[in-house]
Design an enzyme around this catalytic site. Structure first.
Site, PDB file in Angstrom:
ATOM      1  CG  HIS A 113      75.551  40.144  38.303  1.00 15.64           C
ATOM      2  ND1 HIS A 113      75.653  40.515  37.063  1.00 15.64           N
ATOM      3  CD2 HIS A 113      74.102  40.310  38.594  1.00 15.64           C
ATOM      4  CE1 HIS A 113      74.505  40.871  36.406  1.00 15.64           C
ATOM      5  NE2 HIS A 113      73.485  40.768  37.405  1.00 15.64           N
ATOM      6  CD  GLN A 147      70.491  51.390  46.724  1.00 21.56           C
ATOM      7  OE1 GLN A 147      70.174  51.115  47.707  1.00 21.56           O
ATOM      8  NE2 GLN A 147      69.704  52.624  46.503  1.00 21.56           N
ATOM      9  CE  LYS A 148      71.617  50.033  36.537  1.00 20.71           C
ATOM     10  NZ  LYS A 148      70.217  48.950  36.031  1.00 20.71           N
ATOM     11  CB  ALA A 182      73.948  38.456  31.232  1.00 20.21           C
ATOM     12  CG  LEU A 183      76.905  36.215  36.522  1.00 19.19           C
ATOM     13  CD1 LEU A 183      77.486  35.515  37.512  1.00 19.19           C
ATOM     14  CD2 LEU A 183      75.756  36.835  36.811  1.00 19.19           C
ATOM     15  CB  SER A 207      72.709  47.449  33.400  1.00 11.89           C
ATOM     16  OG  SER A 207      71.707  46.621  33.001  1.00 11.89           O
TER      17      SER A 207
END
Ligand code: PAF
Length: 283
Positions: A38, A150-151, A33-34, A187
């Site tokens: 990503h 970093q998320k 689910a890029l 996200s």
């Protein structure tokens, strides 16, 4: 001309494809689910390596019963197309049976104390599942560099610790959070949000921004957390799990120095996390 990366599904195919790649190897692990976040990880890996291998695998061992494993979006075709645009070399998209051919692992990894706080309180088995699959994939791909976002700051800290403590010989690189122009951290779970919920979700980045502003003005750690919480409380649709200002390695609360200001909240049934790095100068 449109470029499509090679896609492999089995361990044998992966081994054969890796044998064709010479030079420095980078790895980006994803659950598919890029989105642009990503793809930025792939670009980060590209800048540091000769080849980039991307895994697309919705890892069942990091989901607890009742979490969104079944609902998690699976969009391999679109993912591969997107990975072509950022010049990934190889995509490994195994089935659960390929990844866990012997069923449940009997030797597992204890992710340590950093996994017991914040995300670990709500998701007590999550990081053990992440460490297991990251370990397995690092062993299969054997990259020199692996890039994580970093998320998922707590995940990044735990993976760094695992690699350090177990002498795993791979460089872990953290890549900055990518946000939409309105501030929402990208996200895959944003796909669950309705239009109304998406705008309610902006409270997370607004709250972190308030915390950052307070930190820049020299506020104490306690005040930074209070300001962040106040903004979170201004959105009735946000069901707050935590606001915390923690050490980037241990994820324990800090009073001064470099910190991660982290927030988690549910908007409807979608649990969202976000964070920002900041410096607490108050003494
Ligand atoms: O961050 C994620 O998407 C996952 O936790 C990871 C690192 C791909 C492991 O399944």
């Amino acid at each position: 001309m449109k470029y499509t990366p090679q896609v492999v599904y089995t361990r044998e195919e992966l081994r054969e494809a890796l044998a064709q790649l010479s030079g420095k190897r980078g790895l980006v692990m994803t659950m598919g689910a890029l989105h642009a976040g990503h793809l930025s990880l792939v670009k980060y890996a590209r800048e540091r390596c000769d080849h980039v291998v991307v895994t697309v695998f919705v890892n069942p061992t990091q989901f607890a019963p009742g979490e969104d494993f079944d609902a998690y979006p699976r969009t391999l075709e679109a993912d591969v197309e997107a990975l072509g645009r950022v010049q990934a070399d190889l995509v490994f998209a195994p089935s659960t049976e390929q990844m866990y051919p012997h069923g449940d692992a009997r030797v597992t990894i204890d992710p340590g104390p950093t996994a017991q706080v914040l995300e670990g309180e709500t998701r007590p088995t999550h990081f053990a599942g992440v460490c297991l699959v990251v370990n397995k994939v690092l062993n299969m791909v054997r990259p020199e560099v692996a890039v994580f976002g970093q998320k998922d700051a707590q995940q990044l800290a735990i993976i760094r610790q695992m690699v350090r403590d177990l002498d795993m010989g791979v460089e872990i690189v953290g890549a900055p959070i990518v946000r939409d122009s309105d501030g929402l951290a990208l996200s895959s779970r944003n796909a669950y949000l309705s239009a109304a919920q998406r705008s309610q979700a902006l409270v997370l980045s607004r709250a972190l921004e308030a915390g950052r502003t307070a930190a820049s003005a020299g506020a104490s750690a306690a005040d930074i957390v209070t300001r962040t919480r106040t903004v979170m409380a201004s959105e009735p649709a946000a069901d707050l799990d935590y606001v915390a200002l923690v050490d980037p390695v241990t994820f324990l609360p800090i009073k001064r120095g470099e910190g991660v200001l982290a927030v988690a909240a549910k908007i409807g049934s979608t649990r969202l996390i976000d964070n920002t790095l900041l410096e607490v100068s108050d003494d």
